[in-house]
Design an enzyme around this catalytic site. Structure first.
Site, PDB file in Angstrom:
ATOM      1  N   ASP A 174      25.246 -11.471 -41.519  1.00  0.00           N
ATOM      2  CA  ASP A 174      24.982 -12.221 -42.746  1.00  0.00           C
ATOM      3  C   ASP A 174      23.515 -12.203 -43.165  1.00  0.00           C
ATOM      4  OD1 ASP A 174      24.690 -13.727 -40.358  1.00  0.00           O
ATOM      5  OD2 ASP A 174      24.781 -15.632 -41.443  1.00  0.00           O
TER       6      ASP A 174
ATOM      7  N   GLU B  43      26.180 -15.813 -38.606  1.00  0.00           N
ATOM      8  CA  GLU B  43      25.363 -16.363 -37.511  1.00  0.00           C
ATOM      9  C   GLU B  43      24.532 -17.537 -38.006  1.00  0.00           C
ATOM     10  OE1 GLU B  43      22.126 -17.435 -35.168  1.00  0.00           O
ATOM     11  OE2 GLU B  43      21.834 -16.349 -37.043  1.00  0.00           O
TER      12      GLU B  43
HETATM   13 ZN    ZN Z   1      18.127 -16.145 -38.774  1.00  0.00          ZN
HETATM   14 ZN    ZN Z   2      19.110 -13.806 -36.978  1.00  0.00          ZN
END
Ligand code: ZN
Ligand code: ZN
Length: 411
Positions: free
Chosen positions: A83, A141
């Protein structure tokens, strides 16, 4: 040279810088926010399928898992996150983001590139190792995607990991591989606070209980939790990142809201600090005469500690030394940053996570300061609108992953 290092050189000799750069720059131009990595996930899935992996898409929305069996042996999981962030890119690079307000400012585009190329190199050389390779393209994440993938059956739907491996790009002169045996990343917890006062007219504060003033005292007093209540030997960071109250200058609002972020490296320290936050909030509200007790809520989904298996880390650090030179592997100790990497495998499965430095040499040279620490503080870091890894790290980041996997796949 050990067999692992020699085999790594063999398997990665065909990895082409230009092809990787084209794939990386395309990802960089098209960043996607957490849980929305549709194009990125499709690009990774396409490459994994072409390399012979059995690919499952759509885990927790956009997560990707590729599985390749190559005979009996250990099950090795490799992970890369996908991401981007809501940051407006300011690098001025020819391949800068084409999506306004969204940028790969944490380098996860590099992680996807490394992961895809490492998977391809290992797949092409599958006759020279034995075991099962599981490649995980992780969604979100930056927003709890690891836990979401676990909730979507990550641990049950795929071959059980014997080991999990991953790496993160970081500032620092390109060409170093920081390894830390044991604790490498901190735990992160967020706490929401609501202060209930009594609203009223700005000209008559005596008829109100002003939640802005009470919340301001809370913010100030929270600064003493680390400085006055936490032992010097324990590491912790407490940040009040959100403070919301009020709508007009002459209206005393009825409530104020705070959000607190906490970074700790020990569960006992974390629990003591959480208790102190609650005590201070309740104490200040009582001192102000708030009519209703405050709300103090620890948000679900905090990030755990990342604690490398020391023996595994030593083995992988050794092969990285062999490949890149003894001076390129150093132990910088634990960072206050946090990761959901360790959630991807059940408790007790050993894992290793290391860094790859990526600051372009000319940027490093131009940074003010003499020593490593001064320059490190001056160059753009992850999440900065100026974060721009050097392309020289593309092929080495594939070799770090391939060699780490080969330490466990029987050779
Ligand atoms: Zn990050
Ligand atoms: Zn990262």
């Amino acid at each position: 040279m050990t067999d692992t290092a020699r085999l790594t050189e063999d398997l990665t000799s065909a990895v082409a810088h230009d092809e990787l750069a084209a794939f990386y720059q395309d990802l960089h131009r098209h960043p996607e926010l957490s849980f929305k990595e549709h194009r990125t996930a499709a690009g990774l899935a396409l490459r994994l399928r072409a390399a012979g992996f059995t690919v499952t898409e759509g885990i927790a929305g956009t997560g990707v898992v590729g599985v390749l069996h190559a005979g009996d042996g250990p099950v090795v999981w490799l992970r890369g996150d996908m991401d981007a962030l809501p940051v407006r890119e300011a690098t001025g690079l020819p391949y800068a983001s084409t999506v306004d307000g969204v940028m790969h400012a944490c380098g996860h585009d590099l992680h996807v590139t490394w992961l895809a190329a490492a998977a391809e190199a290992l797949a092409a050389g599958r006759d020279s190792w034995s075991g099962t390779l599981v490649v995980v393209g992780q969604t979100a994440e930056e927003a709890g995607g690891g836990a979401a993938m676990v909730a979507d059956g990550l641990h049950e739907r795929f071959p059980r990991a014997d080991v999990l491996l991953g790496q993160h790009v970081t500032p620092g002169l390109a060409g170093f591989y920081p390894h830390t045996p044991g604790l490498i990343m901190s735990a992160s917890n967020n706490v929401d606070v609501v202060v209930h006062g009594v609203g009223g007219h700005g000209s008559r504060p005596e008829t109100t209980v002003d939640p802005v003033v009470t919340a301001a005292y809370i913010v100030t007093r929270l600064q003493t939790v680390v400085s006055r209540e936490t032992a010097a030997r324990d590491s912790a960071v407490l940040t009040v990142g959100e403070f919301h109250a009020g709508t007009k200058p002459n209206v005393i609002p009825a409530e104020a809201r705070l959000a607190v972020n906490l970074r700790t490296q020990d569960a006992g320290v974390r629990d003591r600090i959480l208790a102190a936050v609650r005590r201070i909030v309740e104490g200040e509200c009582a001192a102000a005469g708030c009519p209703v007790p405050p709300e103090v809520t620890v948000r679900p989904g905090g990030y755990p500690l990342t604690v490398n298996d020391p023996a595994l880390d030593a083995e992988i650090a050794a092969v990285h030394r062999e490949l890149f030179g003894a001076e390129t592997v150093l132990d910088l100790g634990p960072a206050m940053g946090s990761e959901d990497f360790s959630l991807l495998v059940p408790n007790g499965v050993p894992y290793d996570y290391w860094f790859v430095t990526s600051t372009p040499p000319e940027v490093w040279e131009a940074a003010p300061g003499e020593g490593l620490e001064e320059k490190f503080a001056a160059v753009p870091s992850n999440h900065s609108p100026l974060f721009a890894p050097d392309l020289s790290v593309l092929v080495p980041g594939v070799r770090t992953l391939v060699s780490a996997a080969l330490t466990r796949l029987s050779v």
